[in-house]
Scaffold this motif. Structure first.
Motif, PDB file in Angstrom:
ATOM      1  N   ASN A 191     -24.998  -5.477 -32.958  1.00  0.00           N
ATOM      2  CA  ASN A 191     -25.878  -5.354 -34.121  1.00  0.00           C
ATOM      3  C   ASN A 191     -26.985  -4.323 -33.906  1.00  0.00           C
ATOM      4  O   ASN A 191     -27.379  -3.625 -34.848  1.00  0.00           O
ATOM      5  N   CYS A 192     -27.468  -4.196 -32.684  1.00  0.00           N
ATOM      6  CA  CYS A 192     -28.451  -3.141 -32.395  1.00  0.00           C
ATOM      7  C   CYS A 192     -27.810  -1.766 -32.562  1.00  0.00           C
ATOM      8  O   CYS A 192     -28.410  -0.859 -33.155  1.00  0.00           O
ATOM      9  N   LEU A 193     -26.586  -1.604 -32.070  1.00  0.00           N
ATOM     10  CA  LEU A 193     -25.893  -0.321 -32.220  1.00  0.00           C
ATOM     11  C   LEU A 193     -25.590  -0.024 -33.686  1.00  0.00           C
ATOM     12  O   LEU A 193     -25.674   1.126 -34.131  1.00  0.00           O
ATOM     13  N   ARG A 194     -25.268  -1.057 -34.452  1.00  0.00           N
ATOM     14  CA  ARG A 194     -25.024  -0.870 -35.890  1.00  0.00           C
ATOM     15  C   ARG A 194     -26.274  -0.345 -36.584  1.00  0.00           C
ATOM     16  O   ARG A 194     -26.226   0.612 -37.366  1.00  0.00           O
ATOM     17  N   LEU A 195     -27.428  -0.945 -36.287  1.00  0.00           N
ATOM     18  CA  LEU A 195     -28.677  -0.469 -36.884  1.00  0.00           C
ATOM     19  C   LEU A 195     -28.999   0.960 -36.436  1.00  0.00           C
ATOM     20  O   LEU A 195     -29.483   1.770 -37.227  1.00  0.00           O
ATOM     21  N   ALA A 196     -28.726   1.266 -35.174  1.00  0.00           N
ATOM     22  CA  ALA A 196     -28.954   2.630 -34.678  1.00  0.00           C
ATOM     23  C   ALA A 196     -28.095   3.622 -35.456  1.00  0.00           C
ATOM     24  O   ALA A 196     -28.567   4.693 -35.851  1.00  0.00           O
ATOM     25  N   MET A 225     -21.232   9.806 -25.092  1.00  0.00           N
ATOM     26  CA  MET A 225     -22.400   8.940 -24.909  1.00  0.00           C
ATOM     27  C   MET A 225     -22.827   9.010 -23.445  1.00  0.00           C
ATOM     28  O   MET A 225     -22.021   8.832 -22.549  1.00  0.00           O
ATOM     29  N   GLY A 226     -24.107   9.268 -23.231  1.00  0.00           N
ATOM     30  CA  GLY A 226     -24.671   9.180 -21.895  1.00  0.00           C
ATOM     31  C   GLY A 226     -25.220   7.787 -21.685  1.00  0.00           C
ATOM     32  O   GLY A 226     -26.010   7.294 -22.484  1.00  0.00           O
ATOM     33  N   LEU A 227     -24.758   7.134 -20.638  1.00  0.00           N
ATOM     34  CA  LEU A 227     -25.170   5.756 -20.337  1.00  0.00           C
ATOM     35  C   LEU A 227     -25.874   5.768 -18.988  1.00  0.00           C
ATOM     36  O   LEU A 227     -25.270   6.151 -17.983  1.00  0.00           O
ATOM     37  N   THR A 228     -27.155   5.386 -18.977  1.00  0.00           N
ATOM     38  CA  THR A 228     -27.920   5.411 -17.736  1.00  0.00           C
ATOM     39  C   THR A 228     -28.684   4.114 -17.533  1.00  0.00           C
ATOM     40  O   THR A 228     -28.932   3.367 -18.477  1.00  0.00           O
ATOM     41  N   ILE A 229     -29.057   3.911 -16.280  1.00  0.00           N
ATOM     42  CA  ILE A 229     -29.914   2.787 -15.900  1.00  0.00           C
ATOM     43  C   ILE A 229     -31.251   3.414 -15.504  1.00  0.00           C
ATOM     44  O   ILE A 229     -31.288   4.375 -14.735  1.00  0.00           O
ATOM     45  N   ARG A 230     -32.344   2.890 -16.050  1.00  0.00           N
ATOM     46  CA  ARG A 230     -33.658   3.418 -15.700  1.00  0.00           C
ATOM     47  C   ARG A 230     -34.616   2.267 -15.451  1.00  0.00           C
ATOM     48  O   ARG A 230     -34.819   1.429 -16.329  1.00  0.00           O
ATOM     49  N   GLU A 231     -35.191   2.242 -14.260  1.00  0.00           N
ATOM     50  CA  GLU A 231     -36.216   1.244 -13.948  1.00  0.00           C
ATOM     51  C   GLU A 231     -37.540   1.767 -14.480  1.00  0.00           C
ATOM     52  O   GLU A 231     -38.045   2.793 -14.017  1.00  0.00           O
ATOM     53  N   ALA A 232     -38.066   1.099 -15.489  1.00  0.00           N
ATOM     54  CA  ALA A 232     -39.292   1.567 -16.143  1.00  0.00           C
ATOM     55  C   ALA A 232     -39.849   0.464 -17.026  1.00  0.00           C
ATOM     56  O   ALA A 232     -39.194  -0.554 -17.271  1.00  0.00           O
ATOM     57  N   ASP A 233     -41.033   0.719 -17.528  1.00  0.00           N
ATOM     58  CA  ASP A 233     -41.637  -0.113 -18.562  1.00  0.00           C
ATOM     59  C   ASP A 233     -41.074   0.400 -19.889  1.00  0.00           C
ATOM     60  O   ASP A 233     -41.321   1.551 -20.268  1.00  0.00           O
ATOM     61  N   ALA A 280     -17.995  -0.142 -27.668  1.00  0.00           N
ATOM     62  CA  ALA A 280     -18.422  -0.069 -29.070  1.00  0.00           C
ATOM     63  C   ALA A 280     -17.764   1.118 -29.767  1.00  0.00           C
ATOM     64  O   ALA A 280     -17.584   2.179 -29.155  1.00  0.00           O
ATOM     65  N   PRO A 281     -17.404   0.956 -31.039  1.00  0.00           N
ATOM     66  CA  PRO A 281     -16.782   2.060 -31.766  1.00  0.00           C
ATOM     67  C   PRO A 281     -17.734   3.231 -31.988  1.00  0.00           C
ATOM     68  O   PRO A 281     -17.304   4.348 -32.236  1.00  0.00           O
ATOM     69  N   TRP A 282     -19.036   2.984 -31.908  1.00  0.00           N
ATOM     70  CA  TRP A 282     -20.032   4.046 -32.049  1.00  0.00           C
ATOM     71  C   TRP A 282     -21.236   3.679 -31.211  1.00  0.00           C
ATOM     72  O   TRP A 282     -21.631   2.519 -31.129  1.00  0.00           O
ATOM     73  N   ALA A 283     -21.820   4.677 -30.577  1.00  0.00           N
ATOM     74  CA  ALA A 283     -23.075   4.496 -29.852  1.00  0.00           C
ATOM     75  C   ALA A 283     -23.863   5.794 -29.955  1.00  0.00           C
ATOM     76  O   ALA A 283     -23.287   6.867 -30.138  1.00  0.00           O
ATOM     77  N   PRO A 284     -25.184   5.710 -29.835  1.00  0.00           N
ATOM     78  CA  PRO A 284     -25.997   6.929 -29.837  1.00  0.00           C
ATOM     79  C   PRO A 284     -25.611   7.849 -28.679  1.00  0.00           C
ATOM     80  O   PRO A 284     -24.942   7.422 -27.727  1.00  0.00           O
TER      81      PRO A 284
END
Length: 174
Positions: free
Chosen positions: A103-108, A1-9, A144-148
């Motif tokens: 719950n968001c990760l579950r839906l993903a 999993m790539g985890l990044t911070i992005r300042e954006a809209d 999380a056990p799973w992430a995109p």
């Protein structure tokens, strides 16, 4: 999993799903919620209105998540979640906020999504202290056990960006 911070809209991100820090009605509001509804167009409001209400007026209780198409957004989907209002931290707020991310990760996962962007859930008008919200968000997603494949914490403004960068740096050191 790539985890990044992005300042954006967040409404400009071309990812599989953006997360909407929504209110329980899912009918739009201020901040991120209002921006997502304005950019997605009236079809998003119609899709949210079509979701069942339990109880009346509540389409998404605190900590839960719902998914709709992204309509006019560059993201394919919007995952709506309702974060807790901060009442000092002794009323289950950390568990409820963690449930939002879970719950968001579950839906993903259920929808086979490869990328997702989260705003700073509850850290705006809901009053959750930004440092605590960011640390909990980063920890929950990392554990999380799973992430995109790609997870973005999308921040609005330099101050919130620094908060999330510090939370991620602490998590990577720890």
């Amino acid at each position: 999993m790539g985890l990044t911070i992005r300042e954006a809209d967040i409404t400009t991100l071309a990812v599989d799903a953006i997360v909407n820090a929504a209110n329980p009605s899912l009918l739009g509001g201020g901040g991120v919620d209002g921006a997502i509804h304005r950019t997605a167009g009236p079809a998003l409001l119609a899709a949210c209105r079509a979701l069942p209400e339990h109880p009346r007026g509540v389409r998404c209780p605190t900590g839960e998540a719902r998914i709709t198409p992204g309509f006019a957004l560059p993201s394919r989907f919007v995952i709506h979640t309702v974060g807790p209002v901060w009442h000092g931290g002794g009323h289950g707020e950390p568990a409820q906020l963690a449930q939002c991310y879970e719950n968001c990760l579950r839906l993903a996962r259920e929808h086979g999504l490869a990328s997702i962007a989260f705003p700073a859930i509850s850290a705006g008008v809901y009053g959750y202290p930004p440092d605590s919200a960011a640390r909990l968000a980063v920890r929950t997603v990392r554990e999380a056990p799973w992430a995109p494949e790609e997870v973005i914490f999308c921040t609005f403004g330099a101050a919130m960006t620094r908060v999330y960068e510090a939370a991620l740096a602490d998590a990577l050191r720890g």
